[in-house]
Write a protein that holds these residues in place. Structure first.
Motif, PDB file in Angstrom:
ATOM      1  N   ARG A 135       0.827  -1.200   0.000  1.00  0.00           N
ATOM      2  CA  ARG A 135       0.000   0.000   0.000  1.00  0.00           C
ATOM      3  C   ARG A 135       0.872   1.265   0.000  1.00  0.00           C
ATOM      4  O   ARG A 135       0.599   2.244  -0.687  1.00  0.00           O
ATOM      5  N   GLU A 136       1.949   1.220   0.793  1.00  0.00           N
ATOM      6  CA  GLU A 136       2.852   2.369   0.879  1.00  0.00           C
ATOM      7  C   GLU A 136       3.544   2.620  -0.456  1.00  0.00           C
ATOM      8  O   GLU A 136       3.711   3.772  -0.882  1.00  0.00           O
ATOM      9  N   GLN A 137       3.954   1.532  -1.138  1.00  0.00           N
ATOM     10  CA  GLN A 137       4.600   1.683  -2.448  1.00  0.00           C
ATOM     11  C   GLN A 137       3.646   2.286  -3.466  1.00  0.00           C
ATOM     12  O   GLN A 137       4.038   3.126  -4.278  1.00  0.00           O
ATOM     13  N   TYR A 138       2.410   1.853  -3.420  1.00  0.00           N
ATOM     14  CA  TYR A 138       1.393   2.388  -4.338  1.00  0.00           C
ATOM     15  C   TYR A 138       1.196   3.889  -4.083  1.00  0.00           C
ATOM     16  O   TYR A 138       1.221   4.701  -5.017  1.00  0.00           O
ATOM     17  N   THR A 139       1.049   4.246  -2.818  1.00  0.00           N
ATOM     18  CA  THR A 139       0.819   5.657  -2.465  1.00  0.00           C
ATOM     19  C   THR A 139       2.004   6.523  -2.865  1.00  0.00           C
ATOM     20  O   THR A 139       1.839   7.595  -3.461  1.00  0.00           O
ATOM     21  N   SER A 140       3.213   6.064  -2.557  1.00  0.00           N
ATOM     22  CA  SER A 140       4.400   6.871  -2.860  1.00  0.00           C
ATOM     23  C   SER A 140       4.616   6.993  -4.368  1.00  0.00           C
ATOM     24  O   SER A 140       5.069   8.037  -4.859  1.00  0.00           O
ATOM     25  N   ALA A 141       4.285   5.933  -5.131  1.00  0.00           N
ATOM     26  CA  ALA A 141       4.436   6.000  -6.594  1.00  0.00           C
ATOM     27  C   ALA A 141       3.455   7.007  -7.195  1.00  0.00           C
ATOM     28  O   ALA A 141       3.820   7.791  -8.084  1.00  0.00           O
ATOM     29  N   ILE A 142       2.214   6.995  -6.710  1.00  0.00           N
ATOM     30  CA  ILE A 142       1.221   7.965  -7.200  1.00  0.00           C
ATOM     31  C   ILE A 142       1.652   9.388  -6.839  1.00  0.00           C
ATOM     32  O   ILE A 142       1.576  10.315  -7.651  1.00  0.00           O
ATOM     33  N   HIS A 143       2.144   9.562  -5.592  1.00  0.00           N
ATOM     34  CA  HIS A 143       2.614  10.888  -5.172  1.00  0.00           C
ATOM     35  C   HIS A 143       3.790  11.351  -6.030  1.00  0.00           C
ATOM     36  O   HIS A 143       3.865  12.527  -6.425  1.00  0.00           O
ATOM     37  N   ALA A 144       4.728  10.421  -6.299  1.00  0.00           N
ATOM     38  CA  ALA A 144       5.897  10.774  -7.120  1.00  0.00           C
ATOM     39  C   ALA A 144       5.465  11.196  -8.515  1.00  0.00           C
ATOM     40  O   ALA A 144       6.029  12.137  -9.097  1.00  0.00           O
ATOM     41  N   MET A 145       4.442  10.516  -9.049  1.00  0.00           N
ATOM     42  CA  MET A 145       3.963  10.858 -10.387  1.00  0.00           C
ATOM     43  C   MET A 145       3.323  12.255 -10.385  1.00  0.00           C
ATOM     44  O   MET A 145       3.583  13.072 -11.274  1.00  0.00           O
ATOM     45  N   ILE A 146       2.515  12.538  -9.371  1.00  0.00           N
ATOM     46  CA  ILE A 146       1.857  13.849  -9.291  1.00  0.00           C
ATOM     47  C   ILE A 146       2.894  14.953  -9.069  1.00  0.00           C
ATOM     48  O   ILE A 146       2.856  16.004  -9.725  1.00  0.00           O
ATOM     49  N   GLU A 147       3.838  14.703  -8.147  1.00  0.00           N
ATOM     50  CA  GLU A 147       4.879  15.702  -7.878  1.00  0.00           C
ATOM     51  C   GLU A 147       5.715  15.962  -9.121  1.00  0.00           C
ATOM     52  O   GLU A 147       6.063  17.116  -9.434  1.00  0.00           O
ATOM     53  N   GLY A 148       6.051  14.889  -9.852  1.00  0.00           N
ATOM     54  CA  GLY A 148       6.828  15.044 -11.080  1.00  0.00           C
ATOM     55  C   GLY A 148       6.087  15.855 -12.122  1.00  0.00           C
ATOM     56  O   GLY A 148       6.665  16.709 -12.805  1.00  0.00           O
ATOM     57  N   ALA A 149       4.776  15.611 -12.234  1.00  0.00           N
ATOM     58  CA  ALA A 149       3.962  16.352 -13.201  1.00  0.00           C
ATOM     59  C   ALA A 149       3.918  17.837 -12.838  1.00  0.00           C
ATOM     60  O   ALA A 149       4.035  18.717 -13.708  1.00  0.00           O
TER      61      ALA A 149
END
Length: 1023
Positions: A329-343
């Protein structure tokens, strides 16, 4: 309407593109809520497992009597890829893997049919063979303990088996609920060996008589008083006391009550496993999910179900002991956050360059309009949100805005030439249309072969490659349909202005002018960069995959063969005491089994100062000091639980053992390794009984009768052959055996009565010699050969030792008949690397094909392909600076670099060719291309770097997979962009001159040189 002016069509007809992307976005949002969240993608390789149990049987007998016959029967089945067998005391497991594409149901049925054909050849004392479809996905996702204040341990065990397991298995995707610890209810018939000898009756005879008498059976049908009635024979005792009153025949017409020769008690089975938590015994159960289901969804539904059971039974309390789902769950959340932050960072970069908030909003729209519909296509293809697909989305976070940046930058440039926004959008989009198509197709060409790779690794990376391809194609559609259309109606023209000027541009133009004036020197700079890249990557270590920093760990305990449950508990307690003393450990839960591997599951604190691998390697020496046991951490990468695993196979066990021991002695001298050893090489103690064949024959005593008598007396008969005691809701076994204290005395075994041919009995020691011996504790086989495993842990700081092991004298000169077997992770990684090499080569040729189709020429595409050689250098330097080895995510990052570097060179070369086609001199055209295309190239590069920063920094979650990929992409992008902007124009200038000189000669040699006049009609024949 062709692709070049599709943007003009969208500008003139804005409603269809808007409706299309609103529909795609809504579909993506709905699909996102339905996508499963998993740690890894589902890899469906067809496999079956054959499990055959014969309680008490030694591994050597099981191998010859069971395992070899099963393997021989299965080997002939069509589609079998490989077989591996594991034989331990009383258990034979054969794992059969079929070729990818074999229907798994057909494969399982074929195995079942093959087993049915040899069933009569297998020993009588085995439990019914089980053929299982391998459907469990990895290990348990959680361990839960159960406590009750109003139940005995036996009642609680049955409550878990009956109520809890049944309720949990109704959850979609729950594959198994496996209880650990606790006890199972049994009626124990505890025989008195002295009274057995006095009556001259054996334990096997008592068991057989109970099977015949204590049973409810069908009696047929009768018609009495004009009605039809079924007839039932009711022989089942109602309780243990009544069972004790059963008359047992002892021969010569005599009989005795069962209670006179045995103690009959309603108890539970002998405990062979136990679960421990916080120095006390607990009853635990493991939750296992099936393939194709969501880790998080199954876990959440299980938690809700357990909460409902607790509410219905207030005196029951469930406590979670361990779970791997929190990490997922943590990996999923951090990956989504990384994608949004990168965008977000990529959008900020656009604003910094263009200084126009309207243009920035238009560019920013490209990201959600490309990313969200991707979820819909992922749902259609059956993908999940897992480590691999989330890696793909993280990777394209900066790329999705690239096409829009190129479009909007060109539109802004045309507006600053004095055009209206509407006219600038049409002209700019038509001008750059084919270049945008080519640059996108370059990335598609690189990643499409990854998405269609074969084998198990192909299934692993299918989701990665196709997710990148779909999202990039969607970004192309946005850039061609939405970006120009919105720009035409939303941007505001401000008349003529300077565009892309400044000190940096002046410096670049001076460097570009120098490179065009010194083309061969520039080429030598490119050659030097290529040679430097080779040196950089040759000096980097290689590992199959980076170790993950998880919030959990696992310790394996292998006891000395013959260890009892109490001895195993003592060792497990010492392990948990050492673990509990470590500041990084939040909880440690032990799952202990006699005669098999025991495990301690560790939950680590989230705020610890070290990674999980550093914690394991620091604590491993303390665990190795525990006497009478082999205690090791389970490795993330090792095929059988340790970091390094070498498997040797051969038909000669003695030669195999000698080779393995020699290899272990050589491995001890490698500084990268710790505690190398042969797995499963320990001898287990045995009591050997050898019949005196002449005397046994005279008395009519067979070896089979000896075996059956001793087995039933010491541990009871197998479950399918014991009498059953009927309860209202289930049947429980009636176990006939000697009391446990009697088994500690060899004289008791020596005096066990053995039946003779005339109906009497004699003591065992009369017809057999009884002594002590030793035999193997476990046997492993691979493809019908005996195999042996050498394992070791890596030293702190070591990444791999594969090269050093392969260089050892024994490995270089294996004896004839002994071979090294590639299996498990090693085999998968070899297949993955080979497939990746093929995918890269295929991708490069596809990129070349795309460019030839675009330019309709050979030399410019070759210049673009040459630019690919510049891509990896910066990534390799970044890996050296950050101390990362080459691994699978690094290879993925290099793939992305190939696509992006090709993209940059296409933008330059395409513009130069267009200018030259207008009649502008070559040098001026190239300088103009550099001036006009430098800003969009730098913008897309900086946007991509900004998009990858959250991935490389891995601020939240475990970045062990994402960070190396981000680092190599950022390093490679920065350096390759600089080199591309200087070297590619010089290379194109040389290639264009070479093409102009060679074209007439090649035309003369390869064509018929006839004039080609289109539209001229051929002469008609005379009539």
């Amino acid at each position: 309407m062709d692709f070049r002016n599709i943007s003009a069509w969208a500008i003139r007809n804005p409603v269809p593109p808007i409706v299309l992307f609103i529909a795609l976005t809504l579909a993506g949002m709905i699909a996102f809520t339905r996508l499963d969240i998993n740690q890894n993608p589902d890899i469906s390789f067809p496999a079956a497992q054959v499990v055959i149990s014969q309680p008490g049987a030694a591994p050597t007998e099981l191998e010859t009597q069971v395992t070899q016959r099963v393997e021989a029967a299965i080997r002939g089945i069509n589609g079998v890829d490989e077989m591996s067998s594991y034989v331990s005391e009383g258990n034979s497991r054969t794992f059969v893997q079929f070729h990818i594409g074999t229907p798994v149901d057909r494969a399982v049925n074929d195995v079942r049919d093959a087993l049915a054909r040899i069933r009569s050849d297998l020993p009588e004392g085995i439990l019914e063979p089980q053929v299982e479809r391998v459907d469990v996905d990895g290990g348990p996702i959680a361990y839960v303990s159960a406590e009750a204040v109003d139940m005995t341990l036996e009642e609680l065990s049955w409550f878990v088996d009956d109520t809890v397991a049944k309720r949990l298995l109704t959850i979609s995707g729950m594959s198994a609920v496996r209880r650990g610890g606790g006890v199972s209810r049994e009626i124990r018939v505890i025989l008195d060996p002295v009274k057995l000898q006095a009556q001259g009756i054996t334990a096997a005879q008592v068991n057989a008589q109970l099977r015949q008498t204590n049973v409810n059976a069908a009696g047929g049908r009768a018609e009495i008083a004009g009605a039809e009635q079924s007839v039932r024979v009711l022989g089942n005792a109602r309780n243990a006391f009544e069972l004790g009153q059963t008359q047992i025949s002892v021969g010569d017409g005599r009989s005795v009550k069962l209670a006179d020769i045995a103690e009959v008690r309603d108890l539970y089975a002998e405990q062979r496993s136990v679960a421990m938590m916080n120095n006390r015994q607990v009853l635990s159960f493991a939750l296992e999910k099936s393939k194709g289901s969501s880790d998080v969804a199954v876990y959440d539904e299980a938690q809700a179900m357990l909460a409902a059971i607790e509410k219905e039974n207030p005196k029951i309390k469930f406590t979670e002991l361990y779970t791997s789902v929190d990490y997922t769950r943590e990996q999923y959340t951090s990956a989504i956050h990384a994608m949004i932050e990168g965008a977000v960072l990529a959008v900020i970069v656009v604003f910094i360059f263009l200084r126009d908030w309207r243009a920035t909003i238009i560019s920013a729209l490209a990201i959600p309009l490309s990313a969200i519909p991707t979820f819909w296509f992922m749902d259609l293809m059956g993908f999940t949100l897992n480590m691999v697909s989330l890696l793909a989305l993280s990777l394209v976070a900066g790329v999705l805005v690239d096409d829009a940046i190129v479009e909007i930058e060109n539109i802004v440039r045309h507006m600053r030439m004095g055009k209206t926004a509407y006219q600038a959008a049409i002209d700019a989009a038509d001008e750059i249309g084919l270049a945008v198509l080519a640059t996108t197709m370059a990335i598609v060409a690189v990643f499409l072969p990854v998405g269609v790779m074969g084998g198990v690794s192909g299934q692993f990376f299918k989701q990665f490659g196709l997710t990148v391809v779909v999202s990039v194609l969607l970004s192309l559609a946005v850039a061609r349909l939405i970006t120009p259309m919105i720009a035409a109606y939303f941007l505001k023209a401000h008349g003529q202005e300077s565009h892309g000027e400044g000190r940096l541009m002046d410096v670049y133009m001076a460097a570009l002018n120098w490179s065009l004036n010194h083309r061969w020197k520039t080429m030598f700079l490119g050659l030097g960069s290529f040679l430097a890249m080779i040196v950089v990557f040759m000096t980097l270590p290689f590992t199959s995959q980076p170790t993950m920093n998880t919030d959990y760990s696992q310790v394996q305990i292998e006891m000395v063969p013959g260890s009892t449950l109490e001895q195993t508990k003592v060792v497990a307690q010492r392990v948990t005491d050492i673990l509990d003393a470590a500041p990084e450990v939040a909880a440690a839960f032990a799952d202990i089994t006699v005669g098999d591997e025991s495990n301690v599951y560790i939950t680590l604190k989230k705020d610890r100062a070290v990674t999980s691998v550093e914690f394991e390697r620091a604590l491993a020496p303390k665990l190795r000091e525990i006497p009478d046991a082999r205690v090791t951490f389970r490795s993330q990468s090792g095929g059988l639980g340790r970091d390094i695993t070498v498997m040797l196979a051969g038909s000669d066990p003695d030669k195999l053992n000698a080779t393995a021991n020699q290899l272990v002695s050589e491995m001890t001298h490698l500084p990268q390794l710790r505690a190398p050893r042969v797995d499963g090489d320990l001898q287990r103690p045995e009591i050997t009984i050898k019949p005196r064949l002449d005397l046994a024959a005279n008395m009519g005593v067979t070896t089979a009768a000896l075996s059956q008598t001793i087995r039933i007396a010491t541990q009871g008969d197998i479950d399918q052959n014991v009498a059953k005691f009927s309860l209202s809701d289930r049947q429980i076994p009636i176990r006939v055996a000697l009391k446990e204290a009697s088994r500690r005395d060899l004289s008791t075994i020596e005096n066990l009565p053995v039946p003779t041919a005339n109906g009497g009995s004699v003591p065992l020691k009369v017809v057999a010699d009884i002594g002590f011996g030793a035999g193997p504790s476990e046997l492993r086989r691979f493809n019908q050969n005996r195999r042996i495993v050498i394992s070791a842990d890596l030293a702190p700081g070591a990444v791999t030792a594969e090269k050093e092991i392969n260089a050892l004298p024994t490995m270089k000169n294996l004896p004839q008949g002994v071979e090294r077997v590639s299996f498990g992770d090693t085999k998968l990684m070899a297949e993955m690397v080979n497939n990746f090499i093929v995918a890269v080569i295929a991708g490069i040729f596809l990129v070349f094909a795309v460019l030839v189709l675009l330019y309709k020429r050979i030399m410019p595409p070759l210049v673009n392909m040459g630019s690919l050689l510049l891509a990896p250098l910066g990534g390799g330097i970044a890996l050296h600076l950050t101390g990362n080895p080459v691994s699978m995510p690094v290879l993925i990052g290099l793939l992305m670099l190939l696509g992006i570097v090709a993209k940059n060179s296409i933008l330059l070369v395409d513009f130069a060719i267009e200018e030259m086609d207008k009649g502008i001199p070559k040098k001026q055209a190239i300088l103009d291309a550099g001036h006009k295309r430098a800003q969009p190239i730098v913008m897309t590069t900086v946007a991509m770097v900004a998009g990858m920063l959250p991935v490389a920094l891995a601020v939240s979650g475990d970045g062990s997979w994402r960070a190396p990929m981000g680092i190599v992409v950022i390093g490679g992008l920065i350096l390759s962009t600089v080199l591309t902007l200087v070297i590619v124009p010089a290379a194109f200038s040389l290639a264009s001159g070479f093409e102009r000189k060679m074209a007439p000669k090649l035309s003369k040699w390869l064509t018929n040189n006839e004039p080609r006049e289109e539209g001229r009609s051929a002469p008609q024949p005379a009539e």
